[in-house]
Design an enzyme around this catalytic site. Structure first.
Site, PDB file in Angstrom:
ATOM      1  N   CYS A 102    -140.545  -2.030 -65.738  1.00 46.63           N
ATOM      2  CA  CYS A 102    -139.892  -0.805 -65.249  1.00 46.63           C
ATOM      3  C   CYS A 102    -140.905   0.332 -65.165  1.00 46.63           C
ATOM      4  CB  CYS A 102    -138.755  -0.443 -66.205  1.00 46.63           C
ATOM      5  SG  CYS A 102    -138.026   1.178 -65.892  1.00 46.63           S
ATOM      6  N   GLY A 103    -141.025   0.915 -63.987  1.00 48.45           N
ATOM      7  CA  GLY A 103    -141.953   2.024 -63.788  1.00 48.45           C
ATOM      8  C   GLY A 103    -141.631   3.231 -64.661  1.00 48.45           C
TER       9      GLY A 103
END
Length: 116
Positions: A12-13
């Site tokens: 997840c960024g």
């Protein structure tokens, strides 16, 4: 702060950016990859209490089957959501950061600054 914890998903960024922000501030948090480690009922209830949130507030809908499971129904109980989150950890939104000042779902990542 050696007692900083991030419940992290490396894919997840937002989670990666929050971890990077903590490190930019000179902190090396304990990183818990919750998709691998899973959740316990006590753990989730403790986090929710610290955040002052309900299970609905940390439910991840995008990219999950939360809707099909009926978890997005406003009448779904916290107990039902927590039980589902234990079975499928991906149902918990991320990242959640815990510091001595509190806990928060850090979306956007800058929300972590209020915990430092």
């Amino acid at each position: 702060m050696s007692d900083v914890v991030i419940y992290h998903n490396p894919a997840c960024g937002t989670s990666r950016n929050t971890l990077a922000l903590l490190r930019e501030k000179g902190l090396e948090p304990r990183v818990v990859e919750y998709l691998k480690e899973g959740w316990t009922r006590d753990q989730l209830q403790d986090l929710l209490q610290r955040m002052g949130q309900s299970a609905h507030d940390i439910l991840r809908v995008r990219g999950t089957n939360a809707d099909e499971l009926g978890l997005t129904d406003p009448n779904a109980s916290d107990e039902a959501l927590i039980a589902a989150m234990i079975v499928a950890p991906v149902l918990v939104n991320r990242p959640i950061v815990v510091t001595p000042k509190g806990a928060a779902l850090c979306r956007p990542p800058e929300l972590v600054l209020g915990l430092l």
